[in-house]
Scaffold this motif. Structure first.
Motif, PDB file in Angstrom:
ATOM      1  N   ASP A 151     -21.784 -69.090 -51.384  1.00 18.11           N
ATOM      2  CA  ASP A 151     -20.939 -68.775 -50.230  1.00 18.11           C
ATOM      3  C   ASP A 151     -19.599 -69.506 -50.245  1.00 18.11           C
ATOM      4  O   ASP A 151     -18.838 -69.438 -49.283  1.00 18.11           O
ATOM      5  CB  ASP A 151     -21.686 -69.104 -48.931  1.00 18.11           C
ATOM      6  CG  ASP A 151     -22.884 -68.195 -48.724  1.00 18.11           C
ATOM      7  OD1 ASP A 151     -22.792 -67.010 -49.081  1.00 18.11           O
ATOM      8  OD2 ASP A 151     -23.916 -68.671 -48.213  1.00 18.11           O
ATOM      9  N   LYS A 166     -18.674 -69.691 -46.559  1.00 24.38           N
ATOM     10  CA  LYS A 166     -18.769 -68.489 -45.737  1.00 24.38           C
ATOM     11  C   LYS A 166     -19.971 -68.622 -44.809  1.00 24.38           C
ATOM     12  O   LYS A 166     -21.089 -68.880 -45.250  1.00 24.38           O
ATOM     13  CB  LYS A 166     -18.905 -67.271 -46.653  1.00 24.38           C
ATOM     14  CG  LYS A 166     -18.941 -65.952 -45.957  1.00 24.38           C
ATOM     15  CD  LYS A 166     -18.867 -64.806 -46.938  1.00 24.38           C
ATOM     16  CE  LYS A 166     -20.169 -64.664 -47.668  1.00 24.38           C
ATOM     17  NZ  LYS A 166     -20.335 -63.392 -48.360  1.00 24.38           N
ATOM     18  N   HIS A 168     -20.888 -66.160 -42.439  1.00 21.86           N
ATOM     19  CA  HIS A 168     -21.524 -64.871 -42.185  1.00 21.86           C
ATOM     20  C   HIS A 168     -21.011 -63.866 -43.204  1.00 21.86           C
ATOM     21  O   HIS A 168     -20.019 -64.096 -43.891  1.00 21.86           O
ATOM     22  CB  HIS A 168     -21.280 -64.382 -40.751  1.00 21.86           C
ATOM     23  CG  HIS A 168     -19.833 -64.284 -40.378  1.00 21.86           C
ATOM     24  ND1 HIS A 168     -19.039 -63.226 -40.742  1.00 21.86           N
ATOM     25  CD2 HIS A 168     -19.034 -65.130 -39.684  1.00 21.86           C
ATOM     26  CE1 HIS A 168     -17.809 -63.417 -40.273  1.00 21.86           C
ATOM     27  NE2 HIS A 168     -17.782 -64.561 -39.635  1.00 21.86           N
ATOM     28  N   GLY A 169     -21.691 -62.746 -43.317  1.00 24.73           N
ATOM     29  CA  GLY A 169     -21.451 -61.789 -44.393  1.00 24.73           C
ATOM     30  C   GLY A 169     -20.043 -61.281 -44.537  1.00 24.73           C
ATOM     31  O   GLY A 169     -19.586 -61.012 -45.641  1.00 24.73           O
ATOM     32  N   ARG A 170     -19.303 -61.121 -43.444  1.00 19.42           N
ATOM     33  CA  ARG A 170     -17.974 -60.524 -43.538  1.00 19.42           C
ATOM     34  C   ARG A 170     -16.835 -61.536 -43.411  1.00 19.42           C
ATOM     35  O   ARG A 170     -15.677 -61.155 -43.333  1.00 19.42           O
ATOM     36  CB  ARG A 170     -17.840 -59.446 -42.463  1.00 19.42           C
ATOM     37  CG  ARG A 170     -18.838 -58.303 -42.712  1.00 19.42           C
ATOM     38  CD  ARG A 170     -18.660 -57.200 -41.743  1.00 19.42           C
ATOM     39  NE  ARG A 170     -17.282 -56.730 -41.771  1.00 19.42           N
ATOM     40  CZ  ARG A 170     -16.820 -55.781 -41.001  1.00 19.42           C
ATOM     41  NH1 ARG A 170     -17.600 -55.177 -40.158  1.00 19.42           N
ATOM     42  NH2 ARG A 170     -15.558 -55.411 -41.072  1.00 19.42           N
ATOM     43  N   GLN A 171     -17.146 -62.803 -43.386  1.00 17.68           N
ATOM     44  CA  GLN A 171     -16.114 -63.828 -43.223  1.00 17.68           C
ATOM     45  C   GLN A 171     -15.196 -63.863 -44.435  1.00 17.68           C
ATOM     46  O   GLN A 171     -15.650 -63.984 -45.563  1.00 17.68           O
ATOM     47  CB  GLN A 171     -16.749 -65.198 -43.005  1.00 17.68           C
ATOM     48  CG  GLN A 171     -15.721 -66.280 -42.732  1.00 17.68           C
ATOM     49  CD  GLN A 171     -16.366 -67.624 -42.462  1.00 17.68           C
ATOM     50  OE1 GLN A 171     -17.583 -67.748 -42.369  1.00 17.68           O
ATOM     51  NE2 GLN A 171     -15.539 -68.648 -42.340  1.00 17.68           N
ATOM     52  N   GLU A 172     -13.889 -63.763 -44.189  1.00 18.60           N
ATOM     53  CA  GLU A 172     -12.896 -63.786 -45.264  1.00 18.60           C
ATOM     54  C   GLU A 172     -11.987 -65.003 -45.221  1.00 18.60           C
ATOM     55  O   GLU A 172     -11.299 -65.285 -46.193  1.00 18.60           O
ATOM     56  CB  GLU A 172     -12.005 -62.545 -45.176  1.00 18.60           C
ATOM     57  CG  GLU A 172     -12.701 -61.230 -45.372  1.00 18.60           C
ATOM     58  CD  GLU A 172     -11.719 -60.082 -45.223  1.00 18.60           C
ATOM     59  OE1 GLU A 172     -10.646 -60.132 -45.859  1.00 18.60           O
ATOM     60  OE2 GLU A 172     -12.027 -59.153 -44.453  1.00 18.60           O
ATOM     61  N   SER A 179      -7.391 -66.061 -39.911  1.00 20.43           N
ATOM     62  CA  SER A 179      -7.658 -64.641 -39.689  1.00 20.43           C
ATOM     63  C   SER A 179      -6.514 -64.008 -38.897  1.00 20.43           C
ATOM     64  O   SER A 179      -6.025 -62.923 -39.236  1.00 20.43           O
ATOM     65  CB  SER A 179      -8.978 -64.477 -38.930  1.00 20.43           C
ATOM     66  OG  SER A 179      -9.221 -63.122 -38.646  1.00 20.43           O
TER      67      SER A 179
END
Length: 198
Positions: A151, A166, A168-172, A179
């Motif tokens: 992650d 990371k 969570h799955g969609r964290q960029e 963000s």
């Protein structure tokens, strides 16, 4: 003694994050003076370690190796913008981390509050500088060989140079402000493209 870290923090990430964006499009290095080193050591729970020029140089070397290894760990994703043009060669980074990790032995200590847990302590009489450097290097090894390595990411927001885990799955991005900055940059780019087409 290095304080135990919570699940969402890492001493290695704290060290790597001493290079960050300055808010004006540049990069800020927190470890350019012994005062900066003292502030970092205090922040990560090592306020009793004397911040000398010699320790500063060695901590910066551990950080360079850590960031070089992080850059390779996030592949095929991009490395941090701060690192892309000046990475320590991989064999040198590995050798540096291993050499510093070996500076001070550690003693595993069991604690039992509500559940058993453990942490590592340097033996009585260990030199504080060597224990500090070994702890920083071992934190890098622990992160890169542990389950959270998958992650590890480099934040891709404009001007950001941080690495993060990371959550969570969609964290960029490493934090909400990054963000927001990325969203604003995309909006600006769309506006600029639309203006060119008119």
């Amino acid at each position: 003694m290095i304080k135990p870290r919570s699940e969402d923090t890492s001493l290695a990430l704290d060290l790597a994050s001493t290079i960050r964006h300055d808010g004006n499009g540049g990069v800020l290095d927190e470890l350019t003076s012994t005062d900066g080193l003292a502030a970092f050591l205090s922040r990560v729970g090592m306020p009793d370690v004397p911040a000398t020029a010699g320790l500063l140089n060695r901590v910066v070397e551990v950080r360079a190796a850590t960031r070089a290894l992080f850059a390779r760990a996030v592949e095929p994703g991009p490395a941090s913008r701060a690192d892309a043009h000046r990475l320590m060669p991989l064999p040198d980074a590995v050798a540096t981390i291993n050499a510093y990790a070996a500076l001070a032995p550690v003693i595993p200590v069991l604690t039992w509050d509500t559940i058993p847990s453990s942490h590592l302590l340097p033996p009585f009489g260990a030199k504080p500088h060597e224990a500090t450097l070994a702890g920083l290097a071992r934190a890098t090894i622990d992160l890169l060989t542990g389950p959270r390595r998958a992650d590890l990411r480099a934040c891709t927001a404009p001007r950001c140079v941080r690495y993060f885990i990371k959550g969570h799955g969609r964290q960029e991005f490493c934090k909400p402000s990054c963000s927001n900055r990325a969203r604003a940059a995309r909006h600006y780019e769309r506006q600029l493209s639309a203006a060119r087409e008119d």
